[in-house]
Design an enzyme around this catalytic site. Structure first.
Site, PDB file in Angstrom:
ATOM      1  N   ASP A   1       3.300  -6.038  10.465  1.00  0.00           N
ATOM      2  CA  ASP A   1       4.316  -5.611  11.421  1.00  0.00           C
ATOM      3  C   ASP A   1       4.225  -6.393  12.725  1.00  0.00           C
ATOM      4  OD1 ASP A   1       5.416  -3.764   9.727  1.00  0.00           O
ATOM      5  OD2 ASP A   1       4.330  -2.051  10.549  1.00  0.00           O
TER       6      ASP A   1
ATOM      7  N   ARG B   1       0.835  -1.199   0.000  1.00  0.00           N
ATOM      8  CA  ARG B   1       0.000   0.000   0.000  1.00  0.00           C
ATOM      9  C   ARG B   1       0.865   1.242   0.000  1.00  0.00           C
ATOM     10  NH1 ARG B   1      -4.511   1.249   4.597  1.00  0.00           N
ATOM     11  NH2 ARG B   1      -2.653   1.335   5.920  1.00  0.00           N
TER      12      ARG B   1
ATOM     13  N   THR C   1      -0.967   7.600  -1.255  1.00  0.00           N
ATOM     14  CA  THR C   1      -2.224   7.486  -2.011  1.00  0.00           C
ATOM     15  C   THR C   1      -3.147   6.408  -1.462  1.00  0.00           C
ATOM     16  OG1 THR C   1      -1.345   5.845  -3.568  1.00  0.00           O
ATOM     17  CG2 THR C   1      -0.959   8.166  -4.080  1.00  0.00           C
TER      18      THR C   1
ATOM     19  N   ASP D   1      -1.030  -2.806  12.476  1.00  0.00           N
ATOM     20  CA  ASP D   1      -0.596  -3.368  11.194  1.00  0.00           C
ATOM     21  C   ASP D   1      -0.314  -4.862  11.403  1.00  0.00           C
ATOM     22  OD1 ASP D   1       1.487  -4.277   9.156  1.00  0.00           O
ATOM     23  OD2 ASP D   1       0.959  -2.303   8.364  1.00  0.00           O
TER      24      ASP D   1
END
Length: 209
Positions: A203, A104, A108, A200
């Protein structure tokens, strides 16, 4: 939400609660994700088609149920998808595996493809796409589009958490692909993360930042 199945099994919800806690270690997070993936896999494969064959038990011959058709495909959206993939392969070790490499763009929030590898004749196989988070749905939409472009016609999407915004976007883009998730959370924040979420997933699974 139409086209979405929330797996509310008590064990799934209990394990998810532990994963949400910021104090849960990397090792525990990884183990719990693998355990939950087994339960999610059980639900997403509940209605697989069966045929029968004659076998010989130690007692007698019988006609017994067996899976029909070609072996299914698990399509992991890299990298976090591998956390779900490992547990699902424990349950269905004969499954084929596809990898869809997407990341990702943090500016944006769009999905950028960097890798794709899949088995042949996807058109003849059930393809189960796995990615822990359905947040903006940009990666999920792109992954399914890529698989469809390679011939896949029978797809299902499995995630650990979903945001309402992601569910809406995904089901509009791919109304023919049912979604299975452990939870639909409240919303996305300004950075495109699920709230309350669990951070996340990649992560937390790999101990990176």
């Amino acid at each position: 939400m139409q086209g979405v199945t929330v797996v509310d099994h008590p064990l799934v919800q209990h394990k998810l609660t532990i994963m949400r806690s910021k104090d849960t270690s990397t090792a525990s997070f990884r183990r719990l994700l693998r355990e939950i993936s087994l339960l999610l896999c059980y639900e997403v494969t509940r209605n697989l088609e069966l045929t029968s064959k004659v076998i010989q038990t130690p007692m007698q011959e019988m006609e017994a149920p067996t899976l029909e058709g070609k072996k299914l495909v698990f399509a992991s959206v890299l990298r976090a998808g591998n956390g779900l993939l490992d547990g699902m392969l424990d349950l269905v070790p004969a499954a084929r595996v596809a990898h869809v490499g997407l990341y990702r763009d943090h500016d944006t929030l769009e999905a950028v493809e960097y890798f794709f590898k899949a088995p042949s004749d996807l058109e003849n196989r059930l393809v189960i796409v796995v990615d822990p988070m359905l947040a903006t749905a940009n990666s999920a939409v792109a992954a399914v589009e890529k698989l469809k472009s390679r011939g896949a016609t029978n797809l299902r999407f499995v995630c650990l958490l979903a945001a309402p915004e992601g569910v809406e976007r995904f089901t509009k883009a791919h109304p023919d692909v049912p979604v299975f998730t452990a939870s639909i959370d409240e919303r996305l924040n300004e950075q495109g993360y699920i709230v309350p979420g669990l951070g996340d997933a990649g992560d937390r699974m790999y101990g990176t930042k």
